[in-house]
Design a protein around this motif. Structure first.
Motif, PDB file in Angstrom:
ATOM      1  N   LEU A   1       0.853  -1.183   0.025  1.00 16.72           N
ATOM      2  CA  LEU A   1       0.024   0.169  -0.233  1.00 16.72           C
ATOM      3  C   LEU A   1       0.942   1.411  -0.126  1.00 16.72           C
ATOM      4  O   LEU A   1       1.830   1.305   0.832  1.00 16.72           O
ATOM      5  CB  LEU A   1      -0.848   0.054   0.994  1.00 16.72           C
ATOM      6  N   PHE A   2       0.491   2.174  -0.621  1.00 19.16           N
ATOM      7  CA  PHE A   2       1.210   3.462  -0.949  1.00 19.16           C
ATOM      8  C   PHE A   2       0.412   4.682  -0.806  1.00 19.16           C
ATOM      9  O   PHE A   2      -0.900   4.735  -1.370  1.00 19.16           O
ATOM     10  CB  PHE A   2       1.961   3.174  -2.265  1.00 19.16           C
ATOM     11  N   GLN A   3       1.045   5.903  -0.262  1.00 18.89           N
ATOM     12  CA  GLN A   3       0.454   7.151  -0.262  1.00 18.89           C
ATOM     13  C   GLN A   3       1.438   7.975  -0.330  1.00 18.89           C
ATOM     14  O   GLN A   3       2.675   8.240   0.035  1.00 18.89           O
ATOM     15  CB  GLN A   3      -0.392   7.367   1.043  1.00 18.89           C
ATOM     16  N   ILE A   4       1.149   9.139  -1.331  1.00 17.02           N
ATOM     17  CA  ILE A   4       1.857  10.300  -1.400  1.00 17.02           C
ATOM     18  C   ILE A   4       1.329  11.480  -1.392  1.00 17.02           C
ATOM     19  O   ILE A   4       0.315  11.627  -1.974  1.00 17.02           O
ATOM     20  CB  ILE A   4       2.838  10.240  -2.852  1.00 17.02           C
ATOM     21  N   ASN A   5       1.859  12.552  -0.639  1.00 16.40           N
ATOM     22  CA  ASN A   5       0.906  13.762  -0.239  1.00 16.40           C
ATOM     23  C   ASN A   5       1.048  14.755  -1.240  1.00 16.40           C
ATOM     24  O   ASN A   5       1.842  15.739  -1.362  1.00 16.40           O
ATOM     25  CB  ASN A   5       1.285  14.228   1.073  1.00 16.40           C
ATOM     26  N   SER A   6       0.510  14.553  -2.731  1.00 14.64           N
ATOM     27  CA  SER A   6       0.571  15.375  -3.805  1.00 14.64           C
ATOM     28  C   SER A   6      -0.389  14.923  -4.583  1.00 14.64           C
ATOM     29  O   SER A   6      -0.671  13.840  -5.209  1.00 14.64           O
ATOM     30  CB  SER A   6       1.900  14.816  -4.445  1.00 14.64           C
ATOM     31  N   ASP A   7      -0.717  16.073  -5.420  1.00 11.56           N
ATOM     32  CA  ASP A   7      -1.610  16.010  -6.501  1.00 11.56           C
ATOM     33  C   ASP A   7      -1.049  16.612  -7.647  1.00 11.56           C
ATOM     34  O   ASP A   7      -1.739  16.841  -8.752  1.00 11.56           O
ATOM     35  CB  ASP A   7      -3.126  16.578  -6.118  1.00 11.56           C
ATOM     36  N   LEU A   8       0.357  16.809  -7.597  1.00  8.13           N
ATOM     37  CA  LEU A   8       0.909  17.574  -8.945  1.00  8.13           C
ATOM     38  C   LEU A   8       2.175  16.922  -9.189  1.00  8.13           C
ATOM     39  O   LEU A   8       2.899  16.375  -8.387  1.00  8.13           O
ATOM     40  CB  LEU A   8       1.346  18.934  -8.496  1.00  8.13           C
ATOM     41  N   LEU A   9       2.253  16.938 -10.682  1.00 11.37           N
ATOM     42  CA  LEU A   9       3.627  16.218 -11.164  1.00 11.37           C
ATOM     43  C   LEU A   9       4.092  17.242 -12.070  1.00 11.37           C
ATOM     44  O   LEU A   9       3.695  18.327 -12.528  1.00 11.37           O
ATOM     45  CB  LEU A   9       3.238  15.093 -11.812  1.00 11.37           C
TER      46      LEU A   9
ATOM     47  N   VAL B   1       6.496  24.417 -13.843  1.00 13.77           N
ATOM     48  CA  VAL B   1       4.985  24.603 -13.293  1.00 13.77           C
ATOM     49  C   VAL B   1       4.384  23.079 -13.476  1.00 13.77           C
ATOM     50  O   VAL B   1       4.529  22.725 -14.466  1.00 13.77           O
ATOM     51  CB  VAL B   1       4.087  25.372 -14.194  1.00 13.77           C
ATOM     52  N   PRO B   2       3.989  22.619 -12.379  1.00 16.22           N
ATOM     53  CA  PRO B   2       3.710  21.323 -12.245  1.00 16.22           C
ATOM     54  C   PRO B   2       2.179  20.973 -12.613  1.00 16.22           C
ATOM     55  O   PRO B   2       1.467  22.226 -12.786  1.00 16.22           O
ATOM     56  CB  PRO B   2       3.698  20.717 -11.001  1.00 16.22           C
ATOM     57  N   PHE B   3       1.753  19.933 -13.183  1.00 17.83           N
ATOM     58  CA  PHE B   3       0.330  19.655 -13.612  1.00 17.83           C
ATOM     59  C   PHE B   3      -0.221  18.765 -12.808  1.00 17.83           C
ATOM     60  O   PHE B   3       0.305  18.178 -11.980  1.00 17.83           O
ATOM     61  CB  PHE B   3       0.320  19.392 -15.229  1.00 17.83           C
ATOM     62  N   PRO B   4      -1.655  18.686 -12.876  1.00 19.77           N
ATOM     63  CA  PRO B   4      -2.537  17.701 -11.948  1.00 19.77           C
ATOM     64  C   PRO B   4      -1.840  16.248 -12.380  1.00 19.77           C
ATOM     65  O   PRO B   4      -1.889  15.880 -13.309  1.00 19.77           O
ATOM     66  CB  PRO B   4      -3.919  17.868 -12.328  1.00 19.77           C
ATOM     67  N   VAL B   5      -1.947  15.451 -11.254  1.00 19.72           N
ATOM     68  CA  VAL B   5      -1.663  14.118 -11.350  1.00 19.72           C
ATOM     69  C   VAL B   5      -2.803  13.149 -12.193  1.00 19.72           C
ATOM     70  O   VAL B   5      -4.089  13.321 -11.830  1.00 19.72           O
ATOM     71  CB  VAL B   5      -1.466  13.430  -9.925  1.00 19.72           C
ATOM     72  N   PRO B   6      -2.398  12.389 -12.980  1.00 21.08           N
ATOM     73  CA  PRO B   6      -3.489  11.533 -13.593  1.00 21.08           C
ATOM     74  C   PRO B   6      -4.033  10.583 -12.565  1.00 21.08           C
ATOM     75  O   PRO B   6      -3.418  10.149 -11.881  1.00 21.08           O
ATOM     76  CB  PRO B   6      -2.762  10.956 -14.637  1.00 21.08           C
ATOM     77  N   SER B   7      -5.272  10.142 -13.008  1.00 23.54           N
ATOM     78  CA  SER B   7      -5.815   9.216 -11.856  1.00 23.54           C
ATOM     79  C   SER B   7      -5.047   8.056 -11.761  1.00 23.54           C
ATOM     80  O   SER B   7      -5.042   7.554 -10.694  1.00 23.54           O
ATOM     81  CB  SER B   7      -7.195   8.805 -12.512  1.00 23.54           C
ATOM     82  N   GLN B   8      -4.360   7.501 -12.624  1.00 25.09           N
ATOM     83  CA  GLN B   8      -3.484   6.199 -12.379  1.00 25.09           C
ATOM     84  C   GLN B   8      -2.435   6.468 -11.711  1.00 25.09           C
ATOM     85  O   GLN B   8      -1.876   5.703 -10.964  1.00 25.09           O
ATOM     86  CB  GLN B   8      -3.341   5.429 -13.740  1.00 25.09           C
ATOM     87  N   LEU B   9      -2.177   7.815 -11.609  1.00 21.60           N
ATOM     88  CA  LEU B   9      -0.787   7.947 -10.809  1.00 21.60           C
ATOM     89  C   LEU B   9      -0.975   8.696  -9.581  1.00 21.60           C
ATOM     90  O   LEU B   9      -0.029   9.213  -8.737  1.00 21.60           O
ATOM     91  CB  LEU B   9       0.209   8.945 -11.538  1.00 21.60           C
ATOM     92  N   ASN B  10      -2.344   8.769  -9.252  1.00 15.37           N
ATOM     93  CA  ASN B  10      -2.715   9.505  -7.939  1.00 15.37           C
ATOM     94  C   ASN B  10      -2.845   8.696  -6.777  1.00 15.37           C
ATOM     95  O   ASN B  10      -3.650   7.869  -6.734  1.00 15.37           O
ATOM     96  CB  ASN B  10      -4.178  10.305  -8.307  1.00 15.37           C
TER      97      ASN B  10
END
Length: 316
Positions: A177-185, A197-206
């Motif tokens: 199980l994995f969690q990362i406190n980020s919604d930007l790549l 400038v980062p962009f929103p994380v795609p769903s599969q990488l969220n």
């Protein structure tokens, strides 16, 4: 509580093992200011190595960055008009051909009542660098990197550990199980970050919520730079044996890589470790942004990353 032991190789390389109650053992090396091995108990008191690295003889003679401090510049950089070495033409990669992972660092050990500190130092005409690891009675492994430049220089070091809480590199992390406190790549092309400038994380990488890694093969694994929101960066957990790592950092981003290809030096008994056999948390500044990682006498470098080891449902 703490026990220390040493293994000297060819009078120059030292492996230093710190043990806590036979529940956590961390082996450091002055080659690359490295963490070579972390053995950690599970909820059945099985003490197993949770780092993925080549066997010691291969690791000593064919450096692979595993567990080492990568620097002065971790990541990939367009050289432009700088004097940076093009060690992976046309780019600069992971500190160059004589990067920090390949150096013998000066080592010192300090013992306190509730912690042990392993310090490594390396100096040049341009800077004095220190990597300070501390282990305390709360099962925290703290890594601080401090660099005092004497002239303007580029600095973006990180540690390149691969974690696998199964206790065996031959069992992929797809059951973690994995969690990362980020919604930007950060956007990358040909392995190079292309924008500040980062962009929103795609769903599969969220992975903002704790989720399993069973889907890694669906998108060929993670190899991305996530922008972090605060110091509570992420969690890695094994749902069955209870092992958990929580990591926090003062740095603004982290490279997550899930060992997406087999590597010739990562093997045991002539059998390659499989894809997805490990995951890295390379805390750092986003690569390929030289303005952001320029430091000098009036702007020294300092970072702190903490790994906490615990057992879910256990006593630690």
């Amino acid at each position: 509580m703490f026990q220390l032991s040493y293994d000297h190789i060819d009078k120059s390389v030292i492996f230093t093992k710190v043990s806590i109650k036979k529940e956590l053992e961390v082996t450091f090396s002055n080659l690359g200011a490295s963490i070579f091995n972390i053995s950690f108990s599970d909820n059945r008191s099985n003490l197993e190595n949770i780092l993925v690295a080549p066997p010691k003889d291969i690791w000593l003679n064919n450096k692979t960055f595993a567990g080492s401090i990568v620097g002065p510049l971790a990541g990939r950089y367009e050289v432009g008009k700088t004097t940076l070495e093009r060690n992976r033409p046309p780019i600069h990669f992971h500190g160059g051909s004589n990067g920090w992972d390949k150096l013998i660092w000066k080592q010192s050990v300090t013992e306190n009542n509730d912690s042990i500190t392993i310090s490594f130092c390396h100096s040049t005409s341009d800077y004095v660098a220190s990597v300070i690891y501390s282990i305390d009675s709360g099962y925290n492994l703290i890594m601080e990197i401090l660099v005092n430049p004497t002239a303007e220089t580029y600095l973006n070091p990180t540690n390149h550990m691969y974690f696998n809480l199964n206790g065996s590199a031959f069992q992929p992390i797809t059951n973690h199980l994995f969690q990362i406190n980020s919604d930007l790549l950060f956007h990358e092309k040909n392995g190079l970050i292309q924008s500040t400038v980062p962009f929103p994380v795609p769903s599969q990488l969220n992975f903002q919520s704790l989720n399993d890694l069973s889907t890694l093969a669906n998108f060929e694994g993670i190899n991305h730079t996530y922008q972090l929101h605060n110091e509570q960066a992420g969690i890695l957990r094994h749902p069955t044996n209870g092992r958990q790592i929580t990591f926090t950092t003062t740095l603004p981003s982290v490279v997550i890589y899930t060992f997406n290809t087999t590597q010739e030096t990562f093997a045991s008994d002539h059998q390659l470790y499989p894809i997805y056999s490990g995951i890295t948390f390379e805390t750092q500044y986003p690569a390929n942004q030289l303005e952001r990682v320029t430091f000098g006498p009036k702007k020294p470098y300092h970072s702190k990353t903490t790994y906490n080891f615990s057992i879910i449902g256990g006593g630690k």
